[in-house]
Design an enzyme around this catalytic site. Structure first.
Site, short mmCIF file in Angstrom:
data_model
loop_
_atom_site.label_atom_id
_atom_site.label_comp_id
_atom_site.label_asym_id
_atom_site.label_seq_id
_atom_site.Cartn_x
_atom_site.Cartn_y
_atom_site.Cartn_z
N ASP A 506 0.86 -1.17 0.00
CA ASP A 506 0.00 0.00 0.00
C ASP A 506 0.90 1.23 0.00
O ASP A 506 2.10 1.13 0.31
CB ASP A 506 -0.89 -0.03 1.24
CG ASP A 506 -1.97 1.03 1.21
OD1 ASP A 506 -2.28 1.50 0.10
OD2 ASP A 506 -2.49 1.36 2.27
N ASP A 705 -1.57 -2.34 6.72
CA ASP A 705 -1.62 -1.99 8.14
C ASP A 705 -2.17 -3.12 8.99
O ASP A 705 -2.24 -3.00 10.20
CB ASP A 705 -2.42 -0.70 8.36
CG ASP A 705 -3.90 -0.86 8.04
OD1 ASP A 705 -4.33 -1.99 7.75
OD2 ASP A 705 -4.62 0.16 8.07
N ASP A 709 -6.59 -3.37 5.54
CA ASP A 709 -6.35 -4.17 4.35
C ASP A 709 -6.61 -5.65 4.61
O ASP A 709 -6.05 -6.52 3.93
CB ASP A 709 -4.89 -3.99 3.88
CG ASP A 709 -4.61 -2.56 3.47
OD1 ASP A 709 -5.45 -1.98 2.78
OD2 ASP A 709 -3.55 -2.05 3.84
#
Length: 817
Positions: A506, A705, A709
């Site tokens: 991410d 995290d 997610d």
């Protein structure tokens, strides 16, 4: 509705306590760090971070009845079983090759302050007992499930006593037996007395020194769980029993057992030596196995024994650590260890967190900064507030996680388990065939040769090396990772990680700092900039999104008080709309503007320019007309370029998966040299993107995290949670990087590959050892060389095989990561 009406699950014995729905911790409502209302119920949290994650998507953490979902940290759910035992069934999703196997455990209440220690087997982790002793399946010594600072050496001490006494009797026994071949020694011993003296020396060695082996061997026969002690008991028992009969009633021994001079041979020295060598092997193995858990004991040793409590009246006193409660104020002086997890109230200091995160550079701490228990305050005095204590501190959770992971089984162990299940019966069959072959076609005395070689086959074929090959490497590898701030949830994740060829990351909080700030403001003609920021901040103040926080802080930094908002509606993946001071305000991306029928006009060009610089742009509309835009910058972490380069060096493809705009994402990707960018991906579509990569034959690791997610982390072959401080989501992914640094992925990958390589070496050695040792012990070389392997040498070889496996596993402690 009040919290106590919510019927939240409570920890045993924790009356009036609630469960944090995000991390699963037990929280005292009176001292909870945060609270949130949802669907008419109150929920309590251990920290503000958990509250924010809950507010973003409550359904992720609640079941259909609104109760917190069971978290992996809870370990097991207890179900009543007969006989004063409870049957433990796994909560959460077992790894591949793992079943929710039931185990036996005494029924008792377990509390952090007085938990009873349970014991399990490193080779058979489904075995759980309330006291130390041998494993009922493999016969190995059980180890404590709950890591303790003091090592339990009761098994080692017992084996050590038996070994020393056995050695003292076996040495003169060997001298007497071997000395019979020397005329001078034969002359010193009266005729017929040698066998009786050997009987006297060997009996305490075999019956007392070897008693644990016979007890475990008998238990294995009764339970049909054949193991190394089955073979040892049969082999030494046969040699000793024959020798006793030969000594007490030599007339019963057939002629085929006698030597060329008609004497009846005895094998007391062989049976005693085998027992002594096996005892030596147990002592050395238990010592080596104790070193495999050294990483956990090192972590446990980090916690101080006392804390300096600052009372409400200003007085201070040193109190035991177990008396510290959340909310207490504690003084941490220069050079002292931080006693528990908490936040800085006053003071500044540089704290060494290397023992937990692996980062060698001290971290500057000031008011509001998070502190981790067990870390060392280098300079400057700190006044802190305790937030997590006892078993809920990060250090305790790391120890619990590492201990649980070390007991898990890797898929590669299926090979060893399958081989072991057939191994002992096959060895017994080979020993019987050896006896029959030597008795039928061997040289005289045939039966004597048949007995000796059959015993040698039983003794040399130790399945212990095969069973230890995987768990010893797993234990050392996972402990080594914990010292580097790499927390591995189970052995399956460790194995899968070594096969990964693609890492999906991410952007926000993973590649970047995750602390966005308002960097640019552009207004439409006739729109006042200050009013734009004030209205936007007023609406964003009701949002939990990191970009919203950046807008609010940007307004405060400019001395603007956010306006008071009325109606508020969050449009997932697009933005927010609401009413501020009677005006309709919308903040979001182009999709939201299109939905509302707002044409950004010339602001669109300015937005593209900012995105090309790597900024995230949100458009603002007021009363249905374009009002301006806000450029939000989230700086790239200083360690990210090095991390991406190290991933490339390991042969990995790096893919950025982000909900940000294409231009912004590509600007960051160009800066870092990322291989592939997939932008504009909403949170609920990230799992689909992972599936698409997997469909292309990729083995995918996803770094996020650990909570927001979650679907993508679950879909990936292995999930990597980027931990930050005490708010680490250790239950959300297969691997947690405590430091929150992408460089940890490359280190975790190297650890996984080193561990798998070590396991393969152990398995290869164990298989090769048995493939060569058993035929040699059976006498395969005798027709060609005239050489036979005595049971004593077979025992020494068996002992060395287990030691070689454990010693090879210990090399992982020095692996370069």
């Amino acid at each position: 509705m009040h919290a106590h009406e919510g019927k939240h699950p409570q920890a045993a014995g924790a009356v009036g306590r609630e469960t944090d729905p995000v991390c699963g911790m037990t929280v005292d409502p009176a001292r909870a760090a945060a609270r949130a209302e949802h669907a008419g119920r109150s929920y309590f949290f251990c920290c503000e971070g958990c509250r924010k994650k809950f507010a973003a998507d409550p359904a992720t953490f609640l079941d259909e009845d609104g109760n917190p979902r069971p978290r992996a940290a809870a370990g097991h759910a207890a179900m009543a079983a007969p006989g004063g035992l409870v049957v433990l069934g796994s909560i959460g999703m077992p790894g591949a090759g793992q079943s929710a196997a039931t185990v036996e455990q005494p029924a008792f209440a377990s509390t952090p302050s007085g938990a009873k220690v349970l014991y399990t087997c490193p080779m058979d982790p489904e075995v759980v007992r309330d006291r130390p002793g041998p494993c009922p399946i493999c016969g190995m010594a059980l180890e404590p499930m709950t890591p303790t600072l003091e090592e339990d050496t009761s098994e080692l001490d017992d084996m050590g006593r038996r070994f020393r006494a056995s050695l003292a009797l076996t040495l003169p026994l060997l001298a007497l037996a071997m000395g019979e071949m020397v005329p001078a020694v034969r002359a010193m011993v009266p005729p017929g007395a040698s066998a009786w003296i050997q009987l006297a020396l060997a009996t305490p060695v075999v019956l007392w020194g070897g008693w644990p082996f016979f007890a475990r061997g008998w238990a294995s026969l009764a339970s049909r769980h054949f193991n190394m002690f089955t073979l040892i008991a049969i082999g030494t028992g046969a040699a000793y029993a024959y020798s006793v009969v030969a000594t007490l009633s030599p007339s019963l021994i057939p002629h085929s057992f006698r030597g060329h001079d008609g004497a009846v041979p005895v094998y007391f020295e062989a049976s005693a030596t085998i027992v002594t060598l096996v005892l030596l092997g147990q002592v050395l193995e238990l010592r080596a196995r104790g070193r495999t858990s050294g990483a956990i004991r090192a972590l446990l040793g980090l916690a101080p024994k006392h804390a300096r409590l600052v009372r409400d009246d200003g007085t201070e006193a040193d109190v035991p650590l177990d008396e510290v409660r959340p909310g207490d104020r504690l003084r941490v002086r220069p050079g002292e260890k931080v006693p528990v997890d908490g936040v800085v109230l006053e003071g500044r200091g540089a704290v060494d967190e290397s023992m937990v995160t692996g980062e060698s550079i001290p971290v500057e701490k000031a008011e509001g900064a998070a502190l981790i228990g067990g870390t060392v305050n280098g300079t400057g005095g700190l006044l802190m507030r305790a937030e997590r204590v006892g078993s809920e501190t990060l250090l305790s959770r790391i120890v619990q996680l590492v201990g649980q992971a070390q007991r898990s089984k890797a898929p590669i162990q299926r090979l060893a388990d399958a081989a072991s299940s057939y191994f002992v019966p096959a060895v017994v069959a080979v020993a019987l065939l050896t006896f029959v072959a030597w008795a039928a076609i061997g040289p005289e005395p045939r039966l004597a040769h048949a007995l000796v070689n059959a015993v040698a086959v039983l003794i040399i074929a130790c399945p212990c090396a095969l069973g230890l090959a995987t768990p010893m490497s797993i234990m050392v590898g996972i402990g080594r990772g914990a010292q580097e701030g790499i927390l591995i949830k189970d052995a399956e994740a460790l194995e899968v990680l070594g096969k990964v060829d693609t890492v999906v990351v991410d952007k926000t909080g993973t590649l970047t700092e995750g602390r966005p700030s308002l960097a640019a403001v552009a207004t439409a003609p006739g729109q006042d900039e200050a009013e734009l920021i004030r209205l936007a901040a007023g609406l964003e103040r009701a949002s939990e999104h990191p970009l919203a926080e950046a807008v609010v802080k940007g307004a405060e930094a400019r001395g603007l008080a956010p306006a008071k908002a009325g109606e508020f509606d969050s449009r997932t993946g697009r933005g927010v709309v609401g009413t501020v001071e009677g005006r309709k305000v919308a903040i979001g991306n182009a999709a939201l503007m299109e939905e509302l029928g707002v044409d950004p006009g010339e602001l669109a060009g300015r937005a593209e320019s900012l995105r090309a610089d790597g900024q995230t742009v949100v458009l603002v509309a007021i009363d249905g007309r374009p009002a301006g835009l806000l450029g939000i910058a989230d700086p790239v972490k200083g360690t990210t370029p090095e991390a991406v380069a190290s991933l490339h060096a390991e042969g990995l493809r790096v893919v950025m998966l982000t909900g940000d705009a294409e231009a912004t994402a590509r600007a960051v990707a160009r800066q870092l040299g990322i291989d592939e960018v997939r932008a504009g991906v909403l949170p609920d579509r990230k799992a689909e993107a992972i599936r698409a990569l997997q469909a292309g034959g990729r083995k995918v690791a996803m770094a996020g995290d650990g909570v927001n997610d979650a679907p993508a982390l679950a879909q990936a072959d292995v999930g990597l949670a980027m931990g930050t401080g005490t708010d680490v989501a250790m239950e959300s992914a297969g691997v947690t990087l405590v430091r929150g640094d992408l460089r940890g992925i490359a280190r975790a990958l190297r650890l996984s590959r080193a561990t798998l390589r070590n396991i393969r070496q152990n398995l290869m050695f164990a298989f090769l050892y048995n493939a060569l040792g058993v035929p040699i012990a059976a006498g395969l070389l005798y027709p060609f060389t005239g050489l036979l392997l005595s049971p004593m040498l077979a025992s020494a070889a068996m002992t060395m095989s287990s030691l070689c496996v454990v010693t090879n596993a210990l090399r992982l402690r020095r692996a370069e990561l």
